[in-house]
Design a protein around this motif. Structure first.
Motif, PDB file in Angstrom:
ATOM      1  N   THR A  93       0.977  -1.292  -0.028  1.00  0.00           N
ATOM      2  CA  THR A  93      -0.080   0.028  -0.030  1.00  0.00           C
ATOM      3  C   THR A  93       0.813   1.053  -0.181  1.00  0.00           C
ATOM      4  N   PHE A  94       0.527   2.102  -0.774  1.00  0.00           N
ATOM      5  CA  PHE A  94       1.277   3.466  -0.752  1.00  0.00           C
ATOM      6  C   PHE A  94       0.579   4.823  -1.213  1.00  0.00           C
ATOM      7  N   ASP A  95       0.920   5.902  -0.912  1.00  0.00           N
ATOM      8  CA  ASP A  95       0.482   7.096  -1.436  1.00  0.00           C
ATOM      9  C   ASP A  95       0.834   7.651  -2.502  1.00  0.00           C
ATOM     10  N   ALA A  96       0.439   8.229  -3.551  1.00  0.00           N
ATOM     11  CA  ALA A  96       1.063   8.654  -4.612  1.00  0.00           C
ATOM     12  C   ALA A  96       1.080  10.075  -4.938  1.00  0.00           C
ATOM     13  N   GLY A  97       0.327  10.869  -4.210  1.00  0.00           N
ATOM     14  CA  GLY A  97       0.355  12.246  -4.436  1.00  0.00           C
ATOM     15  C   GLY A  97      -0.052  12.630  -5.968  1.00  0.00           C
ATOM     16  N   ASP A  98       0.470  13.679  -6.652  1.00  0.00           N
ATOM     17  CA  ASP A  98      -0.103  14.013  -7.935  1.00  0.00           C
ATOM     18  C   ASP A  98       0.969  13.524  -8.782  1.00  0.00           C
ATOM     19  N   LEU A  99       0.443  12.490  -9.681  1.00  0.00           N
ATOM     20  CA  LEU A  99       1.395  11.781 -10.762  1.00  0.00           C
ATOM     21  C   LEU A  99       0.831  12.072 -11.980  1.00  0.00           C
ATOM     22  N   SER A 100      -0.145  12.867 -12.185  1.00  0.00           N
ATOM     23  CA  SER A 100      -0.950  12.900 -13.302  1.00  0.00           C
ATOM     24  C   SER A 100      -0.278  13.313 -14.696  1.00  0.00           C
ATOM     25  N   SER A 101       0.913  13.986 -14.450  1.00  0.00           N
ATOM     26  CA  SER A 101       1.933  14.433 -15.778  1.00  0.00           C
ATOM     27  C   SER A 101       2.993  13.380 -15.604  1.00  0.00           C
ATOM     28  N   ALA A 102       3.271  12.464 -14.802  1.00  0.00           N
ATOM     29  CA  ALA A 102       4.526  11.720 -14.929  1.00  0.00           C
ATOM     30  C   ALA A 102       4.299  10.236 -15.813  1.00  0.00           C
ATOM     31  N   ASP A 103       5.226  10.068 -16.336  1.00  0.00           N
ATOM     32  CA  ASP A 103       5.422   8.539 -17.062  1.00  0.00           C
ATOM     33  C   ASP A 103       5.593   7.673 -16.114  1.00  0.00           C
ATOM     34  N   LEU A 104       4.687   6.680 -15.644  1.00  0.00           N
ATOM     35  CA  LEU A 104       5.087   5.749 -14.914  1.00  0.00           C
ATOM     36  C   LEU A 104       5.624   4.403 -15.423  1.00  0.00           C
ATOM     37  N   PHE A 105       6.303   3.679 -14.664  1.00  0.00           N
ATOM     38  CA  PHE A 105       6.498   2.235 -14.982  1.00  0.00           C
ATOM     39  C   PHE A 105       6.665   1.368 -13.770  1.00  0.00           C
ATOM     40  N   LEU A 106       6.468   0.084 -14.071  1.00  0.00           N
ATOM     41  CA  LEU A 106       6.733  -0.887 -13.211  1.00  0.00           C
ATOM     42  C   LEU A 106       8.123  -1.323 -13.246  1.00  0.00           C
ATOM     43  N   LYS A 107       8.717  -1.126 -12.055  1.00  0.00           N
ATOM     44  CA  LYS A 107      10.288  -1.670 -12.094  1.00  0.00           C
ATOM     45  C   LYS A 107       9.904  -2.933 -11.502  1.00  0.00           C
ATOM     46  N   ILE A 108      10.598  -3.986 -12.122  1.00  0.00           N
ATOM     47  CA  ILE A 108      10.326  -5.311 -11.571  1.00  0.00           C
ATOM     48  C   ILE A 108      11.662  -6.350 -11.883  1.00  0.00           C
ATOM     49  N   SER A 109      12.023  -7.309 -11.002  1.00  0.00           N
ATOM     50  CA  SER A 109      12.809  -8.489 -11.197  1.00  0.00           C
ATOM     51  C   SER A 109      12.159  -9.550 -10.539  1.00  0.00           C
ATOM     52  N   ILE A 136       3.346   1.450 -17.505  1.00  0.00           N
ATOM     53  CA  ILE A 136       1.764   1.403 -16.895  1.00  0.00           C
ATOM     54  C   ILE A 136       0.932   2.269 -17.543  1.00  0.00           C
ATOM     55  N   PRO A 137      -0.082   1.609 -18.172  1.00  0.00           N
ATOM     56  CA  PRO A 137      -1.089   2.403 -19.120  1.00  0.00           C
ATOM     57  C   PRO A 137      -1.444   3.806 -18.314  1.00  0.00           C
ATOM     58  N   ASP A 138      -1.793   4.551 -19.153  1.00  0.00           N
ATOM     59  CA  ASP A 138      -2.285   6.096 -18.802  1.00  0.00           C
ATOM     60  C   ASP A 138      -3.773   5.778 -18.147  1.00  0.00           C
ATOM     61  N   ALA A 139      -4.518   4.763 -18.700  1.00  0.00           N
ATOM     62  CA  ALA A 139      -6.019   4.620 -18.124  1.00  0.00           C
ATOM     63  C   ALA A 139      -5.765   3.742 -16.659  1.00  0.00           C
ATOM     64  N   VAL A 140      -4.793   3.367 -16.391  1.00  0.00           N
ATOM     65  CA  VAL A 140      -4.533   2.640 -14.962  1.00  0.00           C
ATOM     66  C   VAL A 140      -3.987   3.884 -14.148  1.00  0.00           C
ATOM     67  N   LYS A 141      -3.054   4.463 -14.533  1.00  0.00           N
ATOM     68  CA  LYS A 141      -2.414   5.708 -14.044  1.00  0.00           C
ATOM     69  C   LYS A 141      -3.376   6.701 -13.665  1.00  0.00           C
ATOM     70  N   SER A 142      -4.563   7.088 -14.559  1.00  0.00           N
ATOM     71  CA  SER A 142      -5.414   8.029 -14.200  1.00  0.00           C
ATOM     72  C   SER A 142      -6.301   7.718 -12.855  1.00  0.00           C
ATOM     73  N   LYS A 143      -6.362   6.527 -12.656  1.00  0.00           N
ATOM     74  CA  LYS A 143      -7.119   5.986 -11.378  1.00  0.00           C
ATOM     75  C   LYS A 143      -6.318   6.084  -9.994  1.00  0.00           C
ATOM     76  N   LEU A 144      -5.065   6.394 -10.044  1.00  0.00           N
ATOM     77  CA  LEU A 144      -4.346   6.427  -9.004  1.00  0.00           C
ATOM     78  C   LEU A 144      -4.963   7.341  -7.949  1.00  0.00           C
ATOM     79  N   LYS A 145      -4.903   7.219  -6.554  1.00  0.00           N
ATOM     80  CA  LYS A 145      -5.411   8.037  -5.773  1.00  0.00           C
ATOM     81  C   LYS A 145      -4.336   8.771  -4.942  1.00  0.00           C
ATOM     82  N   ARG A 146      -4.388   9.969  -4.323  1.00  0.00           N
ATOM     83  CA  ARG A 146      -3.433  10.375  -3.552  1.00  0.00           C
ATOM     84  C   ARG A 146      -3.017   9.568  -2.564  1.00  0.00           C
ATOM     85  N   LYS A 147      -4.041   8.713  -1.714  1.00  0.00           N
ATOM     86  CA  LYS A 147      -3.552   7.756  -0.658  1.00  0.00           C
ATOM     87  C   LYS A 147      -4.363   6.411  -0.852  1.00  0.00           C
ATOM     88  N   GLY A 148      -3.857   5.398  -0.363  1.00  0.00           N
ATOM     89  CA  GLY A 148      -4.333   4.121  -0.330  1.00  0.00           C
ATOM     90  C   GLY A 148      -4.306   3.127  -1.563  1.00  0.00           C
TER      91      GLY A 148
END
Length: 819
Positions: free
Chosen positions: A143-159, A188-200
């Motif tokens: 669980t994490f808080d995102a703040g405002d990431l609306s303008s960011a290009d987001l990526f899952l970093k994974i191994s 991470i698709p924009d459609a998923v990113k758009s649903k990020l919440k500031r918290k939770g």
């Protein structure tokens, strides 16, 4: 021609029409398995340069003409900042369970209070920090808080290892059946990113451990962008040329033409030069309109060249040495020889970029996001002493450039401090055999000797092309020229504690083994041609392993460990006939190349043990692996039998050269009897079978090549002709399949099989599909020796030394021209 010189610790040179594929990937900097940088696109500006493993090791080049900046080398590799860090960035904990949860376990509002809390990463590796994981299934929630990431290009970093599904706020963002052994960034698709919440928000993962290792570490990153970034124009690439030691590109940059040349001077008759870890990068510019233009050039090298992963912090320095101004970077940790494995990059030692102080360079170290913009904007630059993902930058103002070319030279080098571990002793690179040598002295020597070294490279490149053209035609010449640097740079040259030369291969993208005998064997023709001492350097460690009683089997070992630790065999199963035959044949080939059997005499007792083993077990092999182990076990393997026969005949040849006529007669007669029996048992009408008495099967009999090349005359020419005629009717667009079981092939073995042809047309008929492969394969990586013949895709392996085997036709020509 006017010259100003600039030295830098990285370089390379090449031939063709712009944007037309000439190679799966283009060699730029090629020295050893850790210092090896490539471009994976036909236009040098269409991608960031990478290590042979595919991990970004960015080289960037710019040319400014009358205030307009043109990009001519690489793309700036993306830089990432953690939103939700992985463990290589910061420690974190997650909720987890190994018991199947409810169907809504990935949803943000799922109640995970009953789940355990554990520290990442999850792994089955003993002693690793994090949470042990040994079950089949694992579910995690973070669980994490995102703040405002609306303008960011987001990526899952994974191994991860292995099968996995990843959800963000209940929506699947990544799934894979398989595993990764490094971190990747998955958008991470924009459609998923758009649903990020500031918290939770919740990153939820289900991973399975189906076999082998187990590992999980995941987070979220954002791409960083330079502030006040200005667009640069792309230089227009008009040509690329590849020869043995160089790759060169031609560009038009407005009113100026540029030739950008990468030279790694891998000349095998000079071991000190071969071992010197310095390449040249040359910018040669001239006006294309007869007018003078103001020109400045930029070269940048990422600090990721000296780390395994970009998240490792580095320290830097800027200083002068001799005639050079130098930039230096290395990991802060300096874990010398602490890692072993396949998909790894060096994270100890130091990279160097240098330039003559007399050329008045501007050198600076900055964040990757700022490096080129400082040049584009003409801004003053400070120096970053430490950090992550930095760039070592050098700028030189060439002033007014007219129709007379000016050249700016950059050198890029690497000092690995200690290169390999050999039976628990850490060894330094060959160039350090002189204890007074330092990397600064090597850089200064490389700068001082540039003109002479370039002349030597030109002579060698020209002669090699001539010899290849004469032996096998234009397509064959291009195939071998592409293979040349790759084959050499898959090794490390050192001296053993016993004072012997060691030229230790890494089994790239296979299993990471060091000094694998059945990798040495296919690579041999190149080294037999140009320096048999390097061939000995691939065999000395295997002889020592047996003769020191560290290895007590009556047959040759498979390997000496996992690169860079050569402390003893790690391959779980031996290849008794394969490796014993390999060592005997190669000992005979060295004797043929040198005109004496002195090397075999040193190891006669061991060679005798292996020859006796082949006499008992080699002709009709039991169910065992051969070098083509990916194809599985095979009993009564006719091609493996040929290797045993060649090994026995090789022992007979060596015995005769050493004056042991009785022994020679015994083994030569045995080889002749076996060859006659082989011809009968393997006969399958119009060809010879895959396994003895296995009808309607076939395989490439590439091991038969030694009968021809070493003039053993065990098989009549009619046997060669029957096989060649059959093969010519079974080729696919991208080559001859390895055998009747699959449509994939090994390109090194095709070049050996082709040597059995008795005329140029048939030989070239085998080479032409291989040239089609290198110029049309969709898999853009350093040359893979294992590919699919139907569509040209890579099946496995890349950047391996075995492509030295392409030179078998040239070896045959050298050994038998006077026959």
């Amino acid at each position: 021609m006017l010259r100003t010189f600039l030295c830098l610790a990285l370089l390379g040179l090449g031939s063709s029409v712009a944007a037309q594929q000439q190679a799966p990937a283009y060699p730029l900097i090629t020295h050893d398995p850790y210092f090896s940088i490539w471009s994976a696109t036909d236009e040098l500006t269409n991608s960031a340069t990478t290590h042979w493993t595919g991990t970004a090791q960015s080289l960037t080049g710019l040319v400014k003409v009358d205030g307009v900046t043109y990009r001519v080398l690489g793309q700036t590799a993306p830089s990432y900042l953690p939103v939700l860090p992985t463990t290589d960035e910061n420690a974190y904990q997650v909720k987890y369970t190994e018991t199947t949860p409810g169907n809504d376990w990935m949803q943000p509002d799922y109640d995970d209070k009953a789940w355990k809390t554990g520290k990442a990463p999850f792994s089955d590796e003993a002693g690793r920090s994090g949470t042990p994981w040994h079950s089949h299934d694992l579910w995690t929630r973070r669980t994490f808080d995102a703040g405002d990431l609306s303008s960011a290009d987001l990526f899952l970093k994974i191994s991860h290892d292995d099968n996995i599904q990843v959800y963000l706020n209940g929506e699947e963002i990544y799934t894979l059946e398989g595993w990764l052994n490094k971190y990747i960034y998955h958008p991470i698709p924009d459609a998923v990113k758009s649903k990020l919440k500031r918290k939770g928000n919740v990153l939820a993962i289900h991973i399975l451990n189906t076999a082998g290792g187990a590992f999980l570490d995941a987070g979220i990153s954002r791409v960083t962008v330079a502030s006040n970034a200005k667009e640069t124009e792309k230089g227009t690439q008009t040509a690329v040329r590849i020869n043995a030691t160089q790759t060169a590109y031609d560009f038009t940059c407005g009113k100026v033409n540029l030739t950008l040349t990468f030279t790694s001077p891998l000349l095998m008759d000079d071991l000190n030069l071969l071992s010197r870890p310095v390449s040249y990068i040359s910018y040669r510019v001239a006006s294309n309109d007869n007018a003078a233009h103001q020109v400045a050039v930029y070269f940048g090298a990422s600090s990721n060249i000296c780390v395994n992963v970009p998240s490792q912090p580095v320290t830097t320095a800027k200083y002068t040495s001799g005639q050079l101004s130098v930039l230096k970077a290395g990991s802060k940790e300096q874990p010398v020889l602490k890692k072993k494995g396949d998909d790894l990059r060096i994270d100890w030692g130091y990279m160097y970029v240098a330039t003559p102080t007399a050329s008045h360079p501007q050198q600076y170290i900055s964040r990757a996001t700022d490096a080129t913009q400082l040049f584009v904007n003409g801004a003053a630059a400070g120096n970053t002493q430490a950090g992550k993902d930095l760039v070592l930058s050098t700028v030189v103002n060439l002033g007014a450039v007219g129709s007379t070319p000016k050249e700016q030279l950059f050198l890029l080098g690497y000092d690995d401090l200690y290169a390999v571990q050999y039976f628990n002793t850490n060894l330094k690179a060959w160039w350090k055999n002189d204890p007074t040598q330092t990397i600064d002295k090597q850089l200064n020597a490389a700068y001082r000797d540039y003109a002479a070294i370039l002349d030597r490279c030109t002579v060698f490149n020209t002669q090699l092309h001539h010899d290849l053209l004469k032996a096998g035609g234009e397509d064959y010449a291009k195939l071998c020229e592409l293979a040349y640097r790759q084959a050499i740079a898959a090794h490390k040259l050192v001296k053993s504690p016993q004072g012997e030369i060691l030229f230790l291969s890494k089994e790239n993208f296979s299993n990471g083994c060091i000094n694998t005998v059945d990798v040495t064997y296919p690579s041999a023709p190149l080294f037999l041609l140009y320096n048999p001492d390097l061939m000995k350097g691939m065999m000395n460690g295997i002889f020592y392993f047996s003769e020191s009683s560290k290895y007590t089997k009556p047959y040759a070992a498979h390997d000496l460990g996992t690169y860079p630790l050569a402390n003893g065999q790690v391959y779980g199963e031996g290849m008794p006939v394969e490796e014993s035959g390999n060592m005997l044949v190669l000992a005979a080939a060295i004797a043929r190349a040198e005109g004496n059997a002195d090397y075999a005499k040193k190891h006669w007792t061991t060679l005798t043990t292996w020859a006796e083993y082949l006499m008992k077990e080699g002709f009709d092999p039991a169910n065992q692996l051969c070098t083509d182990d990916f194809a599985g076990h095979l009993a009564r393997n006719t091609n493996l039998s040929l290797k045993a026969i060649a090994g026995i005949r090789s022992y007979a040849m060596l015995a005769r050269m050493l004056g042991q006529a009785t022994v020679a007669d015994k083994y030569e007669n045995a080889a002749k009897e076996m060859a006659a029996a082989w011809t009968k048992l393997a006969d399958d009408g119009d060809h010879f079978s895959l396994a003895f008495e296995s009808k309607n099967t076939w395989s490439q009999k590439y091991n038969m090549v030694w009968d021809k090349v070493l003039n053993y005359h065990l098989f009549p020419a009619s046997v060669y002709r029957k096989e060649i005629s059959f093969y010519l009717t079974h080729q696919q667009k991208f080559g001859l399949p390895l055998d009747s079981r699959k449509t994939y092939t090994k390109s090194d073995w095709i070049t050996w099989t082709a040597v059995l042809a008795d005329n140029d047309n048939d030989f070239r008929a085998f080479i032409s599909p291989l040239y089609t492969y290198i110029t049309q394969t969709p898999t853009r990586v350093p040359l893979s020796d294992w590919h699919e013949t139907t569509d040209g895709t890579k099946v496995g392996f890349q950047a391996r030394s075995v492509v030295g085997g392409y030179f078998m036709k040239l070896l045959d020509a050298k050994f038998n021209t006077a026959q």
